[in-house]
Design an enzyme around this catalytic site. Structure first.
Site, PDB file in Angstrom:
ATOM      1  CE  LYS A   1     -54.790  14.921  71.327  1.00  0.00           C
ATOM      2  NZ  LYS A   1     -56.020  15.460  71.457  1.00  0.00           N
ATOM      3  CG  ASN A   2     -54.550  18.462  70.282  1.00  0.00           C
ATOM      4  OD1 ASN A   2     -55.756  17.847  70.455  1.00  0.00           O
ATOM      5  ND2 ASN A   2     -53.798  18.148  70.778  1.00  0.00           N
TER       6      ASN A   2
ATOM      7  NE  ARG B   1     -60.336  22.427  77.859  1.00  0.00           N
ATOM      8  CZ  ARG B   1     -60.593  23.180  78.361  1.00  0.00           C
ATOM      9  NH1 ARG B   1     -61.671  23.451  79.152  1.00  0.00           N
ATOM     10  NH2 ARG B   1     -60.110  24.717  78.573  1.00  0.00           N
TER      11      ARG B   1
ATOM     12  CB  CYS C   1     -55.915  14.716  79.199  1.00  0.00           C
ATOM     13  SG  CYS C   1     -55.693  13.407  78.083  1.00  0.00           S
TER      14      CYS C   1
ATOM     15  NE  ARG D   1     -57.094  21.140  80.322  1.00  0.00           N
ATOM     16  CZ  ARG D   1     -56.874  19.883  78.498  1.00  0.00           C
ATOM     17  NH1 ARG D   1     -57.897  18.806  79.336  1.00  0.00           N
ATOM     18  NH2 ARG D   1     -56.697  20.414  77.352  1.00  0.00           N
ATOM     19  N   PRO D   2     -60.008  25.499  83.163  1.00  0.00           N
ATOM     20  CG  PRO D   2     -59.044  27.599  83.610  1.00  0.00           C
ATOM     21  CD  PRO D   2     -59.098  26.089  83.385  1.00  0.00           C
ATOM     22  CB  ILE D   3     -64.344  27.048  80.006  1.00  0.00           C
ATOM     23  CG1 ILE D   3     -65.489  27.585  80.496  1.00  0.00           C
ATOM     24  CG2 ILE D   3     -64.024  25.479  79.681  1.00  0.00           C
ATOM     25  CD1 ILE D   3     -66.583  26.668  80.145  1.00  0.00           C
ATOM     26  CG  ASP D   4     -61.249  31.961  82.662  1.00  0.00           C
ATOM     27  OD1 ASP D   4     -60.718  30.402  82.188  1.00  0.00           O
ATOM     28  OD2 ASP D   4     -60.015  33.416  82.782  1.00  0.00           O
ATOM     29  CG  LEU D   5     -58.665  32.534  79.722  1.00  0.00           C
ATOM     30  CD1 LEU D   5     -57.705  32.148  78.817  1.00  0.00           C
ATOM     31  CD2 LEU D   5     -58.796  34.286  79.824  1.00  0.00           C
TER      32      LEU D   5
ATOM     33  CG  ASP E   1     -49.897  17.828  74.199  1.00  0.00           C
ATOM     34  OD1 ASP E   1     -50.309  17.479  75.276  1.00  0.00           O
ATOM     35  OD2 ASP E   1     -50.149  18.672  72.720  1.00  0.00           O
TER      36      ASP E   1
ATOM     37  NE  ARG F   1     -59.724  11.664  75.793  1.00  0.00           N
ATOM     38  CZ  ARG F   1     -59.346  11.979  76.173  1.00  0.00           C
ATOM     39  NH1 ARG F   1     -58.598  12.631  77.273  1.00  0.00           N
ATOM     40  NH2 ARG F   1     -58.558  13.721  75.585  1.00  0.00           N
TER      41      ARG F   1
HETATM   42  N1  EPU Z   1     -56.307  28.611  80.682  1.00  0.00           N
HETATM   43  C1  EPU Z   1     -57.731  29.725  81.301  1.00  0.00           C
HETATM   44  N2  EPU Z   1     -58.583  29.464  80.816  1.00  0.00           N
HETATM   45  C2  EPU Z   1     -59.069  28.955  79.535  1.00  0.00           C
HETATM   46  C3  EPU Z   1     -58.760  28.354  79.023  1.00  0.00           C
HETATM   47  C4  EPU Z   1     -57.500  28.148  79.310  1.00  0.00           C
HETATM   48  O1  EPU Z   1     -56.989  29.558  81.862  1.00  0.00           O
HETATM   49  O2  EPU Z   1     -60.551  29.740  79.652  1.00  0.00           O
HETATM   50  C5  EPU Z   1     -55.525  28.348  80.549  1.00  0.00           C
HETATM   51  C6  EPU Z   1     -55.325  26.218  80.989  1.00  0.00           C
HETATM   52  O3  EPU Z   1     -55.904  26.254  82.064  1.00  0.00           O
HETATM   53  C7  EPU Z   1     -53.617  26.498  80.534  1.00  0.00           C
HETATM   54  C8  EPU Z   1     -53.157  27.249  79.719  1.00  0.00           C
HETATM   55  O4  EPU Z   1     -54.335  28.085  79.449  1.00  0.00           O
HETATM   56  O5  EPU Z   1     -52.856  26.273  82.167  1.00  0.00           O
HETATM   57  C9  EPU Z   1     -53.467  26.861  78.134  1.00  0.00           C
HETATM   58  O6  EPU Z   1     -54.092  26.189  77.888  1.00  0.00           O
HETATM   59  P1  EPU Z   1     -54.766  26.054  75.938  1.00  0.00           P
HETATM   60  O7  EPU Z   1     -56.342  26.565  76.609  1.00  0.00           O
HETATM   61  O8  EPU Z   1     -54.093  26.490  75.503  1.00  0.00           O
HETATM   62  O9  EPU Z   1     -55.281  24.714  76.383  1.00  0.00           O
HETATM   63  P2  EPU Z   1     -56.755  24.088  75.520  1.00  0.00           P
HETATM   64  O10 EPU Z   1     -56.937  24.706  74.430  1.00  0.00           O
HETATM   65  O11 EPU Z   1     -57.178  23.114  76.703  1.00  0.00           O
HETATM   66  C10 EPU Z   1     -54.490  22.268  73.785  1.00  0.00           C
HETATM   67  C11 EPU Z   1     -54.746  20.479  73.323  1.00  0.00           C
HETATM   68  C12 EPU Z   1     -53.909  19.806  74.316  1.00  0.00           C
HETATM   69  C13 EPU Z   1     -51.935  20.495  74.757  1.00  0.00           C
HETATM   70  C14 EPU Z   1     -52.656  22.043  75.299  1.00  0.00           C
HETATM   71  C15 EPU Z   1     -51.733  23.263  74.996  1.00  0.00           C
HETATM   72  C16 EPU Z   1     -56.418  20.488  71.898  1.00  0.00           C
HETATM   73  C17 EPU Z   1     -58.202  19.782  71.690  1.00  0.00           C
HETATM   74  N3  EPU Z   1     -55.979  20.323  73.718  1.00  0.00           N
HETATM   75  O12 EPU Z   1     -55.381  22.533  74.821  1.00  0.00           O
HETATM   76  O13 EPU Z   1     -53.748  18.584  74.172  1.00  0.00           O
HETATM   77  O14 EPU Z   1     -51.811  20.393  75.434  1.00  0.00           O
HETATM   78  O15 EPU Z   1     -53.832  22.973  74.086  1.00  0.00           O
HETATM   79  O16 EPU Z   1     -50.995  22.658  73.737  1.00  0.00           O
HETATM   80  O17 EPU Z   1     -56.430  21.454  70.847  1.00  0.00           O
HETATM   81  C18 EPU Z   1     -53.292  16.660  74.571  1.00  0.00           C
HETATM   82  O18 EPU Z   1     -53.242  16.694  72.817  1.00  0.00           O
HETATM   83  O19 EPU Z   1     -52.916  15.364  75.113  1.00  0.00           O
HETATM   84  C19 EPU Z   1     -53.406  17.731  74.770  1.00  0.00           C
HETATM   85  C20 EPU Z   1     -54.448  17.558  76.163  1.00  0.00           C
END
Ligand code: EPU
Length: 435
Positions: free
Chosen positions: A39-40, A110, A134, A139-143, A321, A414
Site C-alpha cells: 500500500k505505502n 493522508r 488515520c 500528523r502535521p504537514i509543516d515539514l 504499523d 482502506r
Molecule cells: N511529522 C511532522 N511533520 C510533518 C510530517 C511528519 O512532525 O510535516 C511527524 C509525524 O507526526 C510523526 C513523524 O513525523 O510523528 C513520522 O511520521 P511520517 O511523516 O514518517 O509518517 P507518514 O509519512 O505520514 C508513513 C506511512 C504510515 C506509517 C508512517 C511511519 C504512508 C502513506 N503512510 O506516514 O502508514 O505509519 O509512515 O512509518 O506512507 C499505515 O499504513 O497505516 C500508516 C499510517
C-alpha cells in the site's frame, strides 16, 4: 487527555455503521495466504507517474479503498487511469488540467499529500486542504511545506487550504529535523525535475523509498543514496515512461505472520520479502516463535510465547504499523511486555478495546503500555478506530471466545485487500454483513 478526546470525537464522526465483520473466534487456521502489493508504495508510485511523459503500466497494485480514493483524486485532476486487470493499471497524466485537489477526498486520505511534490515539479502549482487519514496523532504537514519552500516554492495559506507555486524548483540542501517517510518521498519526487542538485539529510530509509527511487531512476531520474539517511538528487529536464511492479507489503507480511502465531496455527505466508521484516523477526525469535523463513515466504508453527518488549522506530527499527498486532500477540504470551510507541502520540488507545475483550493492559502514558499475559479474550461489539488497530481487532477476534462484531470496517478495507475472503481461505470464521 486532550489527544484522547480529539481521537474519540474524530473516530465517532468517521464511523460507517452499515458494514461490519462478524467473527467467531477460536478456530485453528491453516493454509496459504498471499501478501498483496505494498500500500505505502503504490500510494507513491501513482503520484510519481505525474513526473513522466507518457503512459506507465503498474502491476501488483493492492485493490484497497485508499488506492480508489487516490485514483479518484488523480482522475479529477485529468489523469487517465485504466484498470487492465486485477491489480494492473495504466496511467497517463499528460492531460492533467487542474491544480486543486478535491478537498473531500484529501480529507479521507493522508497520502493525498503525495501529489504535492510531483504536481509542483511538473505543473508549477498545487492547492490542497490539510490531509486526513488515520487518526493516530497530530500528523502535521509543516515539514512538507518547509521542504517545498527550500526548493524555491512560494506558499500561500488560504485558510482552509494551502497553495504552493514555483515556476521552476531549484535544488537545495534540506536537513530534516525529524525522519519522515512521506516528506522524504515528496522531496525526492519534487527534486527530480528541479534545476541543480538537492541533498536530503536525515532521510527516511524504508524499502518503499528505495523502490520509489528505482522507479524514478528507470525513468531517467538521478537519485543516489535511497535507503540511507543521505539522498542526493540531480535534477533532470524530463522523465520518460516505464513499467513497474509494486513490491510485497511488509506490513501485511508481518500481520499474517503474527496472525499465525496468535492463533497457534500453521500458516504459510507467501509472496513476501522477509528481509524487509528483520526487526519484527528478531522480536518474534526473542518471544520464542517457531518460524521457517525462506526467501519469499514465512511459515508459522504453534509456539509457546514469552513476554517481549518492543519500541517502535523508523526503518529498520520495529515498524509502528505492526505495533498493534504485536500487542495482540503479547496478550497471549507469558509475562509482562512493554510496548513503547515512539512515532505517533495517539496510536495506543485501541488497547482500551482489547481490555474490554479481556486483555490486561495498563497504559503508562500515551506512548507506553504494559501487557500482562496470557489472557483469554472474549468476543463483543467493537468499532475499528483506524487501519492498523482495526486489523489488530480482527486478530484478537479470531482468538476470542464467542462472536465479535467489528464496525467501521471501512478503516480496515482502506489498507487490506479483500481481507474477508483471504482469511476465509485459511479457515477463519469471518464474514462481512451490510445492514
Ligand atoms: N511529522 C511532522 N511533520 C510533518 C510530517 C511528519 O512532525 O510535516 C511527524 C509525524 O507526526 C510523526 C513523524 O513525523 O510523528 C513520522 O511520521 P511520517 O511523516 O514518517 O509518517 P507518514 O509519512 O505520514 C508513513 C506511512 C504510515 C506509517 C508512517 C511511519 C504512508 C502513506 N503512510 O506516514 O502508514 O505509519 O509512515 O512509518 O506512507 C499505515 O499504513 O497505516 C500508516 C499510517
Amino acid at each position: 487527555m486532550i489527544i484522547l478526546l480529539k481521537y474519540i470525537k474524530i473516530k465517532t464522526v468517521c464511523i460507517k455503521t452499515m458494514e461490519k465483520y462478524i467473527i467467531n473466534g477460536g478456530k485453528a487456521l491453516q493454509g496459504e495466504i498471499n501478501v498483496a502489493g505494498a500500500k505505502n508504495l503504490a500510494l507513491k508510485i501513482f503520484p510519481a507517474t505525474i513526473l513522466c511523459a507518457g503512459s506507465c503500466l503498474i502491476d501488483n497494485v493492492p485493490e484497497i479503498e485508499d488506492m480508489q480514493r487516490l485514483i479518484e483524486l488523480m482522475q479529477d485532476l485529468g489523469a487517465e487511469i485504466n484498470k487492465e486487470k486485477h491489480g494492473q493499471y495504466t496511467i497517463n497524466t499528460q492531460n492533467i488540467n487542474k491544480t486543486e485537489l478535491r478537498p473531500d477526498l484529501v480529507k479521507q486520505l493522508r497520502a493525498s499529500i503525495m501529489l504535492a511534490g510531483p504536481m509542483l515539479a511538473k505543473f508549477g502549482q498545487i492547492t490542497l486542504a490539510h490531509p486526513g487519514g488515520c487518526v493516530i496523532g497530530q500528523r502535521p504537514i509543516d515539514l512538507f511545506l518547509e521542504g517545498f519552500q527550500k526548493l524555491g516554492a512560494q506558499m500561500i495559506d488560504n485558510g482552509s487550504s494551502y497553495t504552493l507555486k514555483a515556476e521552476k524548483l531549484k535544488g537545495a540542501k534540506i536537513v530534516l529535523p525529524k525522519i519522515s517517510v512521506t516528506v522524504t518521498e515528496n522531496l525526492i519526487m519534487a527534486a527530480s525535475l528541479a534545476t541543480g542538485t538537492t541533498e536530503i539529510k536525515n532521510a527516511a530509509m524504508e524499502p518503499e523509498i528505495i523502490a520509489l527511487a528505482e522507479f524514478l531512476n528507470t525513468q531517467g531520474a538521478k537519485i543516489k543514496g535511497a535507503g540511507t539517511p543521505n539522498i542526493t538528487i540531480e535534477g533532470v529536464a524530463s522523465l520518460k515512461e516505464c513499467d513497474f511492479t509494486i513490491i510485497p507489503d511488509r506490513i501485511e507480511t508481518g500481520t499474517f505472520t503474527l496472525l499465525g502465531l496468535i492463533t497457534n496455527s500453521q500458516i504459510h505466508v507467501n509472496n513476501c520479502n522477509p528481509s524487509h521484516n528483520e526487526n519484527l523477526l528478531y522480536s518474534l525469535k526473542k518471544a520464542g516463535a517457531k518460524l521457517e523463513i525462506g526467501k519469499d515466504y514465512i511459515k508459522t508453527q504453534p509456539s509457546q510465547l514469552k513476554a517481549t518488549n518492543i519500541i517502535t522506530h523508523e526503518y529498520p527499527g520495529f515498524p509502528t504499523d505492526l505495533q498493534a498486532p504485536f500487542t495482540v500477540l503479547m496478550t497471549q504470551a507469558q509475562g509482562l511486555s512493554l510496548i513503547h510507541e515512539t512515532i505517533f502520540e495517539a496510536r495506543l488507545f485501541y488497547t482500551d478495546i482489547l481490555n474490554q475483550m479481556g486483555a490486561n493492559i495498563i497504559m503508562c502514558d500515551p506512548h507506553r503500555v504494559v501487557v500482562n499475559g496470557p489472557t483469554q479474550l472474549h468476543g463483543r461489539k467493537v468499532v475499528s478506530p483506524d487501519l492498523r488497530a482495526g486489523m489488530a481487532l480482527v486478530l484478537a477476534a479470531l482468538i476470542a471466545k464467542g462472536t465479535t462484531n467489528i464496525e467501521n470496517i471501512y478503516q480496515i478495507n482502506r489498507g487490506y485487500e479483500d481481507i474477508v475472503s483471504r482469511l476465509q481461505t485459511i479457515n477463519a470464521d469471518i464474514k462481512q454483513i451490510n445492514e
